[in-house]
Motif scaffolding. Structure first.
Motif, short mmCIF file in Angstrom:
data_model
loop_
_atom_site.label_atom_id
_atom_site.label_comp_id
_atom_site.label_asym_id
_atom_site.label_seq_id
_atom_site.Cartn_x
_atom_site.Cartn_y
_atom_site.Cartn_z
N MET A 1 0.83 -1.21 0.00
CA MET A 1 0.00 0.00 0.00
C MET A 1 0.86 1.26 0.00
O MET A 1 0.57 2.23 -0.71
CB MET A 1 -0.91 0.01 1.22
N MET A 2 1.92 1.25 0.80
CA MET A 2 2.79 2.44 0.88
C MET A 2 3.39 2.74 -0.49
O MET A 2 3.50 3.91 -0.90
CB MET A 2 3.91 2.22 1.91
N LEU A 3 3.80 1.70 -1.21
CA LEU A 3 4.33 1.92 -2.55
C LEU A 3 3.26 2.48 -3.47
O LEU A 3 3.52 3.38 -4.28
CB LEU A 3 4.88 0.61 -3.12
N GLY A 4 2.03 1.99 -3.32
CA GLY A 4 0.93 2.53 -4.11
C GLY A 4 0.66 4.00 -3.80
O GLY A 4 0.40 4.80 -4.71
N PHE A 5 0.71 4.37 -2.52
CA PHE A 5 0.51 5.77 -2.13
C PHE A 5 1.62 6.66 -2.71
O PHE A 5 1.37 7.80 -3.11
CB PHE A 5 0.48 5.91 -0.61
N ILE A 6 2.84 6.13 -2.74
CA ILE A 6 3.95 6.90 -3.33
C ILE A 6 3.68 7.14 -4.81
O ILE A 6 3.88 8.26 -5.32
CB ILE A 6 5.28 6.14 -3.12
N LEU A 7 3.23 6.10 -5.52
CA LEU A 7 2.93 6.26 -6.94
C LEU A 7 1.83 7.29 -7.16
O LEU A 7 1.89 8.08 -8.11
CB LEU A 7 2.50 4.91 -7.53
N ALA A 8 0.82 7.29 -6.28
CA ALA A 8 -0.29 8.23 -6.42
C ALA A 8 0.13 9.67 -6.17
O ALA A 8 -0.53 10.60 -6.65
CB ALA A 8 -1.42 7.85 -5.46
N SER A 9 1.21 9.86 -5.42
CA SER A 9 1.63 11.23 -5.07
C SER A 9 2.59 11.84 -6.08
O SER A 9 2.92 13.03 -5.99
CB SER A 9 2.28 11.23 -3.68
N VAL A 10 3.05 11.06 -7.04
CA VAL A 10 3.99 11.59 -8.04
C VAL A 10 3.26 12.57 -8.96
O VAL A 10 2.13 12.34 -9.38
CB VAL A 10 4.59 10.44 -8.87
N GLY A 11 3.93 13.69 -9.25
CA GLY A 11 3.36 14.69 -10.17
C GLY A 11 3.00 15.98 -9.45
O GLY A 11 3.62 16.35 -8.45
N MET A 12 1.98 16.65 -9.95
CA MET A 12 1.59 17.94 -9.41
C MET A 12 0.54 17.78 -8.32
O MET A 12 -0.46 17.07 -8.51
CB MET A 12 1.05 18.85 -10.52
N ASP A 13 0.78 18.42 -7.19
CA ASP A 13 -0.18 18.40 -6.09
C ASP A 13 -1.44 19.14 -6.50
O ASP A 13 -1.39 20.30 -6.93
CB ASP A 13 0.46 19.06 -4.86
N THR A 14 -2.59 18.49 -6.38
CA THR A 14 -3.84 19.08 -6.84
C THR A 14 -4.31 20.23 -5.97
O THR A 14 -5.13 21.04 -6.40
CB THR A 14 -4.95 18.00 -6.86
N VAL A 15 -3.79 20.35 -4.75
CA VAL A 15 -4.22 21.43 -3.84
C VAL A 15 -3.28 22.63 -3.93
O VAL A 15 -3.71 23.77 -4.16
CB VAL A 15 -4.30 20.92 -2.38
N SER A 16 -1.98 22.37 -3.77
CA SER A 16 -1.03 23.49 -3.75
C SER A 16 -0.39 23.77 -5.10
O SER A 16 0.13 24.86 -5.32
CB SER A 16 0.08 23.18 -2.73
N GLY A 17 -0.41 22.81 -6.01
CA GLY A 17 0.25 22.98 -7.30
C GLY A 17 1.73 22.69 -7.27
O GLY A 17 2.40 22.84 -8.30
N ASN A 18 2.27 22.28 -6.13
CA ASN A 18 3.69 21.95 -6.04
C ASN A 18 3.99 20.62 -6.73
O ASN A 18 3.12 19.75 -6.83
CB ASN A 18 4.11 21.86 -4.57
N LEU A 19 5.24 20.49 -7.18
CA LEU A 19 5.67 19.24 -7.81
C LEU A 19 6.20 18.30 -6.75
O LEU A 19 6.92 18.71 -5.83
CB LEU A 19 6.75 19.52 -8.86
#
Length: 505
Positions: free
Chosen positions: A173-191
């Motif tokens: 699950m932790m690896l899946g959460f890491i994959l989901a967090s890659v890219g642009m943050d939908t709230v702050s817009g940070n990479l």
């Protein structure tokens, strides 16, 4: 009844020549995917997904769902004839299906398997038909805390109810959460986690990850094992089918138990594989002749196949109503809905009635079509299985590469697919579960958004997850499920110490 009227509306949507042809094509592709070890339903649906981007959502979901049913049907062919499960959920079918085939009763075993599969699937569809609206109406009252609590319950259930050690499930699950967090943050817009690579700005496509994890990973494992196809003869004709059907009513209790087990394991994140094993075990324990199991017991085929298909069908219930998939394939379909611009959850039943009820109606027709098609094409697919695996394996790898490239027309994604293939191989060799990883990769960003919105509502107080009875009950249940393995371990240790401390008489 409102559900019946909506179902008839769905039948009107589905009963067109275009959709009926898609059903047949989907079932045929699914059977091919199911009989070829190294593909499987999740990877087959993922490979087909990019081809549906230009289709209407109703047509696309009919094609994908019928491919799913076909893959579940097809997995039984190799299990019975070759003692090789084409699907993980078909492993339990090999225990008695192949011994029956070695006795010259392959046709009987396959007929029992497919008929049981159809009956199990229809029970799952009935459950979906008559419960989905009520669950969707209930979920309409959900806000961010309730949705986060549902996600906690879903992931907690994977940890508490899974057959894999809890730490391995959590790691996946932790690896899946890491994959989901890659890219642009939908709230702050940070990479986040892009490491300066422009190809990662859009994130990691779950389709690419799934193709690598399921497809390439399975191919690597199969090549290492040196798979060779050696099958028994399978002759099916109307006499064999009719004689088998005459025997099946005596196994009605096995069928009812297996339907209940399958529907429960489908709605909870147990999935078809766990359902088939549990159903087989229960059938053996409840049988008057348990010594026959493993030697060619017909109810040893009926039980896992019924549970497998009822679980696979009912897994779509939480996916459509709550946006929580009950199986790896349902998780892939969930991603497809998002790509088509549809938001899984209770609003789907209000805003997209044609889509929802067209899907449910196609499940009735698709499973019947699947039974007819698979019974008539068994000789064809058993002939395909006699092609050397050294020829089939490269073809599967090429198909996987084309599917990965088609997602974003990027060679970078093909490279990512190979990396995930190595992970898939390692996961299988080390007995790590892949389904929790896929679930976390698909739902991780939604869970994060629900949590952050809840924190904004409550000014950072976690008490919002116990602000009312519903959200409090789901959060508490999810946490209890997550800690269930630890609680069980502590309880057993305490009971063992108490037992050893008793004085001997």
């Amino acid at each position: 009844m409102e559900q019946f009227d909506l179902l008839m509306h769905g039948m009107g949507v589905v009963l067109t020549w275009n959709h009926l042809m898609l059903m047949v094509v989907g079932v045929l592709l699914g059977i091919l995917v199911g009989v070829l070890p190294g593909l499987g339903a999740p990877n087959g649906v993922t490979l087909l997904l990019p081809l549906t981007f230009s289709m209407e959502p109703v047509s696309a979901i009919i094609l994908l769902s019928c491919m799913y049913w076909g893959a579940l049907f097809g997995g039984s062919v190799t299990s019975v004839i070759f003692n090789i499960p084409g699907e993980p959920s078909s492993i339990a079918t090999t225990f008695d299906g192949h011994p029956l085939a070695k006795q010259g009763r392959a046709g009987e075993a396959l007929t029992a398997a497919y008929t049981s599969a159809l009956l199990g699937a229809l029970v799952g569809v009935l459950l979906l038909t008559f419960l989905s609206t009520y669950i969707a109406n209930f979920a309409m009252e959900f806000s961010s805390p309730e949705f986060f609590a549902v996600y906690v319950l879903a992931f907690g259930s994977f940890i508490g109810l899974g057959k894999t050690p809890a730490l391995k499930t959590i790691a996946a699950m932790m690896l899946g959460f890491i994959l989901a967090s890659v890219g642009m943050d939908t709230v702050s817009g940070n990479l986040r986690l892009t490491f300066g690579l422009t190809d990662l700005l859009r994130g990691i496509s779950f389709e690419v990850a799934v193709i690598g994890l399921f497809g390439i990973g399975e191919i690597l494992c199969t090549v290492e094992e040196g798979l060779v196809f050696r099958g028994e003869n399978a002759k099916i004709n109307l006499r064999v089918v009719w004689n088998t059907w005459k025997k099946m009513p005596r196994y009605w209790a096995t069928w009812v138990r297996s339907c209940v087990i399958g529907c429960w394991m489908g709605i909870t994140p147990g999935g078809p594989t766990a359902a088939s094993f549990l159903s087989y075990s229960v059938a053996k324990n409840m049988s008057k002749h348990p010594e026959q199991f493993g030697k060619g017991a017909l109810d040893g085929v009926i039980a896992p196949e019924t549970a497998d298909h009822s679980a696979g069908t009912s897994a779509l219930l939480p996916m459509l109503t709550l946006g929580i998939p009950g199986s790896a394939t349902a998780a892939v379909m969930l991603g497809g809905l998002m790509i088509w611009g549809l938001q899984p959850g209770p609003t789907l039943f209000v805003e997209q009635k044609d889509f929802v009820w067209g899907l449910i109606a196609s499940m009735y027709l698709g499973n019947v079509v699947g039974l007819v098609v698979v019974l008539s094409t068994i000789p064809l697919f058993t002939a395909i299985l006699r092609i050397p695996f050294s020829i089939i394996a490269p073809i599967i790898v090429i198909i996987c590469a084309i599917g990965a490239y088609a997602v974003n027309q990027s060679l970078f994604d093909v490279g990512l697919m190979l990396v995930f293939g190595v992970f898939g191989y390692l996961f299988k060799k080390l007995s790590y579960p892949i389904a929790p990883l896929v679930l976390a990769a698909v739902l991780g960003d939604k869970m994060e958004d629900a949590f952050r919105q809840s924190m904004l509502f409550s000014n950072g107080s976690l008490s919002i997850f116990w602000s009312n009875g519903l959200v409090g009950a789901m959060t508490t249940a999810g946490l209890l499920m997550a800690f269930l393995p630890l609680i069980s371990k502590v309880t057993r240790a305490a009971f063992g110490r108490r037992k050893s401390a008793r004085p001997a008489h």
